[in-house]
Scaffold this active site. Structure first.
Site, PDB file in Angstrom:
ATOM      1  N   GLU A  20      55.518  24.076  24.460  1.00  0.00           N
ATOM      2  CA  GLU A  20      56.052  25.236  25.166  1.00  0.00           C
ATOM      3  C   GLU A  20      54.979  25.992  25.927  1.00  0.00           C
ATOM      4  OE1 GLU A  20      58.903  27.553  23.194  1.00  0.00           O
ATOM      5  OE2 GLU A  20      59.776  25.802  22.226  1.00  0.00           O
ATOM      6  N   CYS A  79      51.187  31.606  29.361  1.00  0.00           N
ATOM      7  CA  CYS A  79      50.840  31.466  27.941  1.00  0.00           C
ATOM      8  C   CYS A  79      51.011  30.000  27.575  1.00  0.00           C
ATOM      9  CB  CYS A  79      51.777  32.358  27.110  1.00  0.00           C
ATOM     10  SG  CYS A  79      51.526  32.185  25.337  1.00  0.00           S
ATOM     11  N   CYS A 106      52.312  24.499  14.218  1.00  0.00           N
ATOM     12  CA  CYS A 106      51.125  25.229  13.768  1.00  0.00           C
ATOM     13  C   CYS A 106      51.013  25.108  12.259  1.00  0.00           C
ATOM     14  CB  CYS A 106      51.229  26.706  14.157  1.00  0.00           C
ATOM     15  SG  CYS A 106      49.696  27.626  13.852  1.00  0.00           S
ATOM     16  N   CYS A 115      51.506  31.900   9.246  1.00  0.00           N
ATOM     17  CA  CYS A 115      51.675  33.357   9.280  1.00  0.00           C
ATOM     18  C   CYS A 115      53.148  33.667   8.992  1.00  0.00           C
ATOM     19  CB  CYS A 115      51.275  33.909  10.648  1.00  0.00           C
ATOM     20  SG  CYS A 115      49.565  33.533  11.060  1.00  0.00           S
ATOM     21  N   CYS A 159      55.797  34.522  11.873  1.00  0.00           N
ATOM     22  CA  CYS A 159      55.794  33.732  13.105  1.00  0.00           C
ATOM     23  C   CYS A 159      56.747  32.549  13.005  1.00  0.00           C
ATOM     24  CB  CYS A 159      54.377  33.233  13.393  1.00  0.00           C
ATOM     25  SG  CYS A 159      54.265  32.230  14.879  1.00  0.00           S
ATOM     26  N   GLY A 210      50.499  27.071  18.058  1.00  0.00           N
ATOM     27  CA  GLY A 210      49.303  26.442  17.517  1.00  0.00           C
ATOM     28  C   GLY A 210      48.125  27.379  17.378  1.00  0.00           C
ATOM     29  N   GLU A 211      47.130  26.891  16.658  1.00  0.00           N
ATOM     30  CA  GLU A 211      45.906  27.647  16.437  1.00  0.00           C
ATOM     31  C   GLU A 211      44.797  26.939  17.233  1.00  0.00           C
ATOM     32  OE1 GLU A 211      44.545  30.429  15.278  1.00  0.00           O
ATOM     33  OE2 GLU A 211      42.668  29.452  15.825  1.00  0.00           O
ATOM     34  N   SER A 215      43.092  33.293  21.629  1.00  0.00           N
ATOM     35  CA  SER A 215      43.397  34.097  20.451  1.00  0.00           C
ATOM     36  C   SER A 215      43.376  33.230  19.194  1.00  0.00           C
ATOM     37  CB  SER A 215      44.790  34.719  20.640  1.00  0.00           C
ATOM     38  OG  SER A 215      45.193  35.400  19.482  1.00  0.00           O
ATOM     39  N   SER A 271      43.732  37.818  15.916  1.00  0.00           N
ATOM     40  CA  SER A 271      44.983  38.337  15.362  1.00  0.00           C
ATOM     41  C   SER A 271      44.687  38.910  13.981  1.00  0.00           C
ATOM     42  CB  SER A 271      46.019  37.216  15.264  1.00  0.00           C
ATOM     43  OG  SER A 271      46.298  36.722  16.546  1.00  0.00           O
ATOM     44  N   LEU A 272      44.591  40.211  13.909  1.00  0.00           N
ATOM     45  CA  LEU A 272      44.174  40.866  12.664  1.00  0.00           C
ATOM     46  C   LEU A 272      45.383  41.112  11.763  1.00  0.00           C
ATOM     47  CD1 LEU A 272      41.338  41.584  11.828  1.00  0.00           C
ATOM     48  CD2 LEU A 272      41.742  43.919  12.596  1.00  0.00           C
ATOM     49  N   ASN A 273      46.332  41.885  12.303  1.00  0.00           N
ATOM     50  CA  ASN A 273      47.661  42.030  11.699  1.00  0.00           C
ATOM     51  C   ASN A 273      47.730  42.715  10.341  1.00  0.00           C
ATOM     52  OD1 ASN A 273      48.639  40.738  13.954  1.00  0.00           O
ATOM     53  ND2 ASN A 273      48.688  38.728  13.004  1.00  0.00           N
ATOM     54  N   ASN A 326      58.588  40.569  17.055  1.00  0.00           N
ATOM     55  CA  ASN A 326      59.694  39.897  17.723  1.00  0.00           C
ATOM     56  C   ASN A 326      60.447  39.151  16.634  1.00  0.00           C
ATOM     57  OD1 ASN A 326      59.025  40.573  20.513  1.00  0.00           O
ATOM     58  ND2 ASN A 326      57.226  39.289  20.178  1.00  0.00           N
ATOM     59  N   CYS A 370      56.018  36.580  21.821  1.00  0.00           N
ATOM     60  CA  CYS A 370      55.001  36.198  20.834  1.00  0.00           C
ATOM     61  C   CYS A 370      55.659  35.806  19.523  1.00  0.00           C
ATOM     62  CB  CYS A 370      54.094  37.376  20.501  1.00  0.00           C
ATOM     63  SG  CYS A 370      53.101  37.934  21.837  1.00  0.00           S
TER      64      CYS A 370
HETATM   65  N1  SAH Z   1      47.263  31.079  16.550  1.00  0.00           N
HETATM   66  C1  SAH Z   1      46.782  32.025  17.477  1.00  0.00           C
HETATM   67  C2  SAH Z   1      47.572  32.110  18.767  1.00  0.00           C
HETATM   68  C3  SAH Z   1      49.071  32.107  18.663  1.00  0.00           C
HETATM   69  S1  SAH Z   1      49.911  33.543  18.131  1.00  0.00           S
HETATM   70  C4  SAH Z   1      46.709  33.403  16.821  1.00  0.00           C
HETATM   71  O1  SAH Z   1      47.165  33.541  15.707  1.00  0.00           O
HETATM   72  O2  SAH Z   1      46.134  34.302  17.404  1.00  0.00           O
HETATM   73  C5  SAH Z   1      49.774  34.743  19.388  1.00  0.00           C
HETATM   74  C6  SAH Z   1      50.005  36.150  18.875  1.00  0.00           C
HETATM   75  O3  SAH Z   1      51.379  36.365  18.526  1.00  0.00           O
HETATM   76  C7  SAH Z   1      49.204  36.479  17.633  1.00  0.00           C
HETATM   77  O4  SAH Z   1      48.514  37.678  17.800  1.00  0.00           O
HETATM   78  C8  SAH Z   1      50.264  36.615  16.556  1.00  0.00           C
HETATM   79  O5  SAH Z   1      49.851  37.476  15.540  1.00  0.00           O
HETATM   80  C9  SAH Z   1      51.439  37.124  17.337  1.00  0.00           C
HETATM   81  N2  SAH Z   1      52.735  36.907  16.702  1.00  0.00           N
HETATM   82  C10 SAH Z   1      53.092  35.881  15.905  1.00  0.00           C
HETATM   83  N3  SAH Z   1      54.356  36.022  15.502  1.00  0.00           N
HETATM   84  C11 SAH Z   1      54.825  37.160  16.045  1.00  0.00           C
HETATM   85  C12 SAH Z   1      56.082  37.819  16.027  1.00  0.00           C
HETATM   86  N4  SAH Z   1      57.145  37.332  15.352  1.00  0.00           N
HETATM   87  N5  SAH Z   1      56.214  38.958  16.732  1.00  0.00           N
HETATM   88  C13 SAH Z   1      55.181  39.450  17.435  1.00  0.00           C
HETATM   89  N6  SAH Z   1      53.981  38.853  17.512  1.00  0.00           N
HETATM   90  C14 SAH Z   1      53.801  37.722  16.827  1.00  0.00           C
END
Ligand code: SAH
Length: 381
Positions: free
Chosen positions: A96, A131, A138, A142, A145, A189-190, A219, A242-244, A318, A361
């Site tokens: 994608e 993007c 992946c 997470c 995701c 993916g990462e 990222s 991606s800290l989160n 999202n 995202c």
């Molecule tokens: N694997 C990499 C790149 C892909 S994710 C990473 O983790 O950075 C891209 C971004 O989308 C990341 O910052 C991730 O935290 C965010 N993301 C993942 N799932 C999400 C969701 N359901 N809603 C909003 N952001 C999300």
């Protein structure tokens, strides 16, 4: 993508091409001609590489050496102008990529009218972000995701990564650097778990396609040893983490990868990351209602990243099927932002793009149930 017995030129570096041409007994300068035709001009097929003598073009075809452009299998268009592409790989998997036009173009654009020749309709945007994905699925898991639900099928090759960008550029009739295109490695993916292919793709995108490295952002979920490798790359995109979460315990719950490389080691790598002049590191923070979005979490986060030349991108979750979290209300998002801004950290709220077509995202999961999907006519070889 080429069928069996075919070899793809897409993904080859200038050095790879030079080696190939030597094997074929051709002069070395032909490597640059092929390189430019593929990446810069993005000609549809080998027989249209007009800088090559016709006999040699036919030799390439006879040897099964096609460019190997991927085909666009499906295209979903959002009400906000975002387009999500399913791009076919040689093994019939799809990957994608998302096109996100921004701004209102025209008079308020950046003044460049580039691309107008090829695309005579008045443009409704003045810059766009593509993007792209680095893996099929992946492995990082997470918890918020959708891509994580797929697991990882395989890494993408450098050609498949560059191919996504070229497929979108060709479909949108745009060409960097004249057209202002940003690239983000934030799809499926990462990227740091497919490090070599991603970095090769980065070099092809910079040196071949013509996207400046300053217009690319990679990222990571936090593959710490790779951050140190990335820091030493001569050609490297801007960098996002991606800290989160604002504590070890919370991050382990949301991102199990934190068990392997914890927040402390991640922040150490972030602090040691050599930024270029005027460059900031980006921290992404997905806000999950009542989980990591309280004012005390914002204060903790500010404390964690204090002293790092960084900005924060807040992303309200999202939602998606199978995701057990809720999207916070806007006032919670704004309150979180206010606290960070007050401590002097530039903090932005990322507007969701293409949520209606599962393009936002964390939503990339090869979802094909969508009324506005349109099959796309194929082109090229
Ligand atoms: N694997 C990499 C790149 C892909 S994710 C990473 O983790 O950075 C891209 C971004 O989308 C990341 O910052 C991730 O935290 C965010 N993301 C993942 N799932 C999400 C969701 N359901 N809603 C909003 N952001 C999300």
């Amino acid at each position: 993508m080429p069928s069996e017995g075919q070899k793809s030129l897409l993904g080859m570096s200038l050095q790879d091409l030079a080696r190939l041409l030597e094997e074929l007994g051709q002069p070395a300068y032909r490597a640059q001609q092929i390189f430019d035709s593929i990446y810069r001009q993005r000609v549809p097929s080998t027989d249209q590489i007009s800088t090559l003598p016709s006999a040699f073009r036919h030799e390439l075809i006879d040897r099964g050496l096609s460019i190997g452009w991927p085909q666009i299998a499906r295209r979903f268009t959002s009400t906000d102008g975002t387009v999500r592409y399913l791009i076919a790989c040689a093994d019939e998997q799809t990957v994608e990529a998302v096109w996100m036009p921004e701004g209102d173009g025209g008079e308020s654009g950046d003044g460049s009218n580039a691309g107008a020749e090829k695309n005579p309709q008045p443009r409704k945007w003045d810059r766009a972000t593509v993007c792209i994905s680095s893996q099929l699925g992946c492995a990082v898991d997470c918890q918020f995701c959708l891509t994580a639900l797929l697991g990882v099928k395989r890494n993408l090759t450098a050609g498949e990564i560059v191919g996504q960008v070229c497929a979108v550029l060709r479909d949108q009739h745009v060409s960097p650097p004249e057209d202002r295109i940003n690239l983000v490695f934030m799809g499926m993916g990462e990227p740091f778990l497919n490090y070599e292919n991603v970095m090769k793709a980065v070099r092809l995108l910079v040196e071949g396609v013509g996207v400046p490295e300053s217009r690319m952002t990679l990222s990571t979920a936090g593959i710490v040893p790779r951050i140190y490798d990335f820091a030493n790359e001569p050609v490297r995109p801007k960098f996002a983490i991606s800290l989160n979460a604002s504590s070890e315990e919370m991050r382990t719950r949301l991102m199990p990868i934190n068990r392997k490389w914890n927040l402390a080691s991640l922040l150490r790598a972030a602090r040691e990351f050599p930024l270029r002049a005027r460059e900031r590191l980006t921290f992404e923070y997905v806000l999950l209602d009542q989980v990591n979005d309280a004012p005390e979490h914002a204060r903790e986060l500010a404390e964690l990243i204090r002293g790092i030349h960084a900005k924060v991108n807040l992303i309200a979750l999202n939602p998606g099927p199978g995701i057990d979290f809720q999207t916070p209300a806007e006032d919670r998002v704004l309150a979180f932002q206010r606290i960070l801004v007050k401590t002097g950290i530039p903090t932005f709220i990322r507007r969701p793009r293409g949520r209606d077509i599962y393009a936002a995202c964390g939503q990339l999961k090869r979802t094909v149930e969508n009324a506005s999907a349109s099959p796309v006519p194929t082109s090229g070889d």
